[in-house]
Scaffold this active site. Structure first.
Site, PDB file in Angstrom:
ATOM      1  N   LYS A  19      25.824 -28.617 -17.308  1.00  0.00           N
ATOM      2  CA  LYS A  19      25.673 -27.638 -18.382  1.00  0.00           C
ATOM      3  C   LYS A  19      26.795 -27.824 -19.404  1.00  0.00           C
ATOM      4  O   LYS A  19      27.980 -27.828 -19.039  1.00  0.00           O
ATOM      5  CB  LYS A  19      25.761 -26.240 -17.751  1.00  0.00           C
ATOM      6  CG  LYS A  19      24.828 -25.225 -18.330  1.00  0.00           C
ATOM      7  CD  LYS A  19      24.853 -23.984 -17.462  1.00  0.00           C
ATOM      8  CE  LYS A  19      24.137 -22.856 -18.138  1.00  0.00           C
ATOM      9  NZ  LYS A  19      24.356 -21.596 -17.445  1.00  0.00           N
TER      10      LYS A  19
HETATM   11  O1  G3P Z   1      22.388 -17.745 -18.080  1.00  0.00           O
HETATM   12  C1  G3P Z   1      23.291 -17.095 -18.919  1.00  0.00           C
HETATM   13  C2  G3P Z   1      23.737 -15.821 -18.352  1.00  0.00           C
HETATM   14  O2  G3P Z   1      24.466 -15.970 -17.161  1.00  0.00           O
HETATM   15  C3  G3P Z   1      24.419 -14.938 -19.314  1.00  0.00           C
HETATM   16  O3  G3P Z   1      23.893 -13.708 -19.080  1.00  0.00           O
HETATM   17  O4  G3P Z   1      23.739 -11.279 -19.115  1.00  0.00           O
HETATM   18  O5  G3P Z   1      25.982 -12.397 -19.229  1.00  0.00           O
HETATM   19  O6  G3P Z   1      24.433 -12.477 -21.165  1.00  0.00           O
HETATM   20  P1  G3P Z   1      24.551 -12.406 -19.692  1.00  0.00           P
END
Ligand code: G3P
Length: 249
Positions: free
Chosen positions: A93
């Site tokens: 990634k």
């Molecule tokens: O896959 C990306 C994710 O882990 C971010 O999620 O909810 O922290 O924006 P969030």
């Protein structure tokens, strides 16, 4: 239609995998931090290897932390060499842009690294995508997956009190535009909808052209629930007559 689990939590990965619903896993430094906090002092290398073995042929994204072309290349090769031999399922990634702001650094460091790594055959999940333009660049660079952050696009618009920015009205709207462009241009890069906050995001992401949705454990579980389903089960249980029950003997 593929489901990834957005988690570095071994128990969560094992549970969703046991339901036969898991197509892959995405991690990032924040998710690794959460796992380390939950499980205490762990041997992270051995821990990640366990995740890879559980997932077997299903892709697992591991993120680099470098901030320059050289660092990204070095870390990506290192991670891939160290971990891909375990189950041949590692995806590296890389954020679309590793600069912390407009003025700092050369913004195209990550793009250059994605091109080089993709040419070497290291599959890249290009992350932290917020606009169709970033997705286009990730695809041009040869990324295997482009990961638009749905929830965080919505957070951004809300924080700034904007109805749209960069021509994007919501995270889902970004998916829609990216999907339309990729479809028209016959782009091979798959759209991996990330930063999913609720079950509506899952449905809308697929409706708007995402190939894969990566879900937090909580959202995976929520997708199965409806009060009327629970109520219906109680009614069926109440209405089961003895004659019917006997059929199962
Ligand atoms: O896959 C990306 C994710 O882990 C971010 O999620 O909810 O922290 O924006 P969030």
């Amino acid at each position: 239609m593929k489901f990834f689990l957005d988690s570095a939590d071994l128990e969560e990965i094992k549970e969703i995998n046991s339901y036969g619903l898991l197509d892959g896993v995405t991690t990032n430094p924040t998710l690794i931090k959460r796992a380390v906090e939950k499980y205490g002092k762990i041997d992270l290398e051995a821990y990640i290897k366990k995740i890879l073995k559980i997932c077997r042929s299903k892709p697992v994204s591991l993120e680099i932390i470098g901030m320059s072309y050289g660092e990204i290349i070095k870390e990506a090769r290192h991670l891939y060499k160290k971990f891909n031999s375990v189950a041949k399922n590692v995806i590296i990634k890389v954020p679309i842009n590793v600069s912390e702001n407009k003025r700092r650094g050369d913004s195209f460091q990550a793009i250059k690294a994605i091109q080089e790594l993709s040419k070497e055959g290291i599959p890249i999940n290009c992350t932290l995508i917020f606009t169709p333009e970033q997705a286009i660049l990730s695809a041009k660079a040869g990324a295997f997956y482009a990961s638009p952050y749905i929830g965080r696009v919505d957070d951004y618009l809300k924080e700034k009190n904007l109805l749209q920015d960069f021509g994007v009205k919501s995270g889902i709207n970004a998916i829609n535009k990216i999907s339309e462009i990729f479809r028209r241009e016959k782009v091979k890069t798959e759209i991996l909808a990330a930063s999913i906050r609720n079950r509506q995001h899952v449905r809308e992401a697929f409706l708007n052209g995402a190939h894969i949705v990566t879900l937090p454990f909580k959202v995976f579980k929520e997708m199965l629930e409806h009060p009327k389903t629970f109520e219906g089960i109680k009614i069926f249980k109440r209405d089961t007559v003895l004659e019917y029950r006997k059929l199962f003997d």
